[in-house]
Design an enzyme around this catalytic site. Structure first.
Site, PDB file in Angstrom:
ATOM      1  N   PHE A  24     -12.644  -6.752   0.797  1.00 30.49           N
ATOM      2  CA  PHE A  24     -13.722  -6.304  -0.100  1.00 30.49           C
ATOM      3  C   PHE A  24     -15.092  -6.703   0.457  1.00 30.49           C
ATOM      4  CE2 PHE A  24     -10.692  -6.614  -3.990  1.00 30.49           C
ATOM      5  CZ  PHE A  24     -10.159  -5.374  -3.691  1.00 30.49           C
ATOM      6  N   LEU A  62     -17.602  -4.983   1.224  1.00 29.19           N
ATOM      7  CA  LEU A  62     -18.705  -4.235   0.616  1.00 29.19           C
ATOM      8  C   LEU A  62     -18.637  -4.258  -0.908  1.00 29.19           C
ATOM      9  CD1 LEU A  62     -18.967  -1.221   3.098  1.00 29.19           C
ATOM     10  CD2 LEU A  62     -20.388  -3.280   2.992  1.00 29.19           C
ATOM     11  N   ALA A  63     -17.841  -5.192  -1.457  1.00 29.76           N
ATOM     12  CA  ALA A  63     -17.767  -5.401  -2.916  1.00 29.76           C
ATOM     13  C   ALA A  63     -17.533  -4.089  -3.653  1.00 29.76           C
ATOM     14  CB  ALA A  63     -19.029  -6.097  -3.416  1.00 29.76           C
ATOM     15  N   LYS A 105     -25.287   2.664  -2.295  1.00 32.72           N
ATOM     16  CA  LYS A 105     -25.289   4.064  -2.766  1.00 32.72           C
ATOM     17  C   LYS A 105     -25.375   4.200  -4.283  1.00 32.72           C
ATOM     18  CE  LYS A 105     -22.706   5.660   1.246  1.00 32.72           C
ATOM     19  NZ  LYS A 105     -21.419   6.159   1.771  1.00 32.72           N
ATOM     20  N   TYR A 132       0.853  -1.184   0.000  1.00 34.49           N
ATOM     21  CA  TYR A 132       0.000   0.000   0.000  1.00 34.49           C
ATOM     22  C   TYR A 132       0.892   1.237   0.000  1.00 34.49           C
ATOM     23  CZ  TYR A 132      -3.526  -3.362   1.717  1.00 34.49           C
ATOM     24  OH  TYR A 132      -4.350  -4.446   1.890  1.00 34.49           O
TER      25      TYR A 132
END
Length: 310
Positions: free
Chosen positions: A206, A208-209, A216, A59
């Site tokens: 991931f 929340l994919a 949203k 990262y």
């Protein structure tokens, strides 16, 4: 004090809602990141007692670890945080190569310790498997580091079922991190049963994919990043996925909660999932993620959500 849960068989106790920090200094992953905003995300996590932080060498590269080290030194709150980081990547002639050799992993841990400005890492993962190193040999190197006090727990990430079994031949693996969400449930076939049986904590990434399970988006939403290439966000599949999210929204309304809260709460009902690491690009998102802990799902609701995404 916030609710605390134990990570598998380790001695690590954390808030079940952690923080994924790939957007903290992850300039190679996200365009136009503000490091000052990233620092504020970390400070907010401390204020909200979100004490499990997940980062990695890649990262940035390196920058996420450096910013975390900076904030923990600035605040003097190192002992308040359970730090997880990962290593496996190295650069040769500008190209990224994977290395799980014992010598590389020991050097990777030492380098992470310096960037994080700490004397120990709570959880260190082999970030990706390489092609040549026997998995139990790689984990054996981490066991030596654990015995030496440099790390407290051993993790593997992105390992297949067969690779996980090989890695855990001596029973040293504490945590598996792997992709898992309501749209991608292959882990239920073998990885989740194995981790439950062997008291290995499963930490999904991931969750929340890429925001799809955040509730949203609509059919007019446009994407100019990696999501544009993902089948989840394309054509009729995208339309179908949005319909599933709307079915969860019906449950969320009954709970006076948001879709993301219900989705995260559902994961925490899965056996061997002890903690989640949703990411945050803004301080308010850190606070937002905690609302999942206020959602209590009934057995019927758990089954209903499971059926929607069968």
């Amino acid at each position: 004090m916030s609710k605390q849960t134990r990570i598998g068989k380790t001695d690590l106790y954390v808030n079940p809602i952690g923080l994924g920090t790939n957007a903290i200094g992850g300039h190679n992953l996200f365009p136009n990141l503000s490091e000052d905003t990233g620092r504020d995300v970390l400070r907010t996590a401390l204020e909200e007692e979100i004490n499990f932080w997940d980062t990695a060498f890649i990262y940035g590269p390196e920058r996420s670890e450096e910013l975390i080290g900076e904030i923990l030194k600035e605040t003097g709150k190192r002992e308040n945080v359970v730090l997880a980081t990962k290593g496996a990547h190295k650069f040769i002639d500008g190209k990224v190569v994977l290395d799980n050799s014992p010598a590389f992993l020991k050097n990777a841990v030492d380098s992470s310790l310096k960037r994080l400005q700490t004397e120990y890492i709570d959880l260190f993962y082999i970030h990706f498997p390489d092609e040549g190193t026997p998995k139990d040999e790689a984990v054996g190197a981490l066991k030596e580091l654990k015995d030496a006090g440099k790390i407290k727990a051993i993790g593997v990430s992105n390992f297949t079922f067969e690779q996980l079994k090989e890695a855990n031949k001596d029973g040293y693996v504490d945590v598996l991190q792997s992709e898992y969400n309501l749209f991608k449930r292959e882990a239920e076939l073998d990885l989740l049963p194995y981790t439950a049986e062997n008291n290995i904590s499963f930490i999904p990434y991931f969750p929340l994919a890429s925001g799809l399970l955040g509730g949203k988006y609509n059919q007019e939403s446009k994407f100019d990043d990696g999501r544009a290439q993902s089948p989840l966000f394309q054509g009729q599949e995208f339309v179908s996925n949005l319909q599933k999210v709307e079915e969860v929204r019906t449950i969320a309304r009954r709970k006076n909660a948001d879709v993301a809260d219900v989705v995260l709460a559902w994961y925490l009902t899965r056996h061997s999932i002890d903690v989640l690491i949703p990411g945050a690009k803004k301080p308010e998102q850190v606070t937002r993620n905690l609302k999942a802990l206020d959602v209590e799902l009934t057995m019927d609701e758990i089954a209903e959500i499971s059926a929607i995404f069968a």
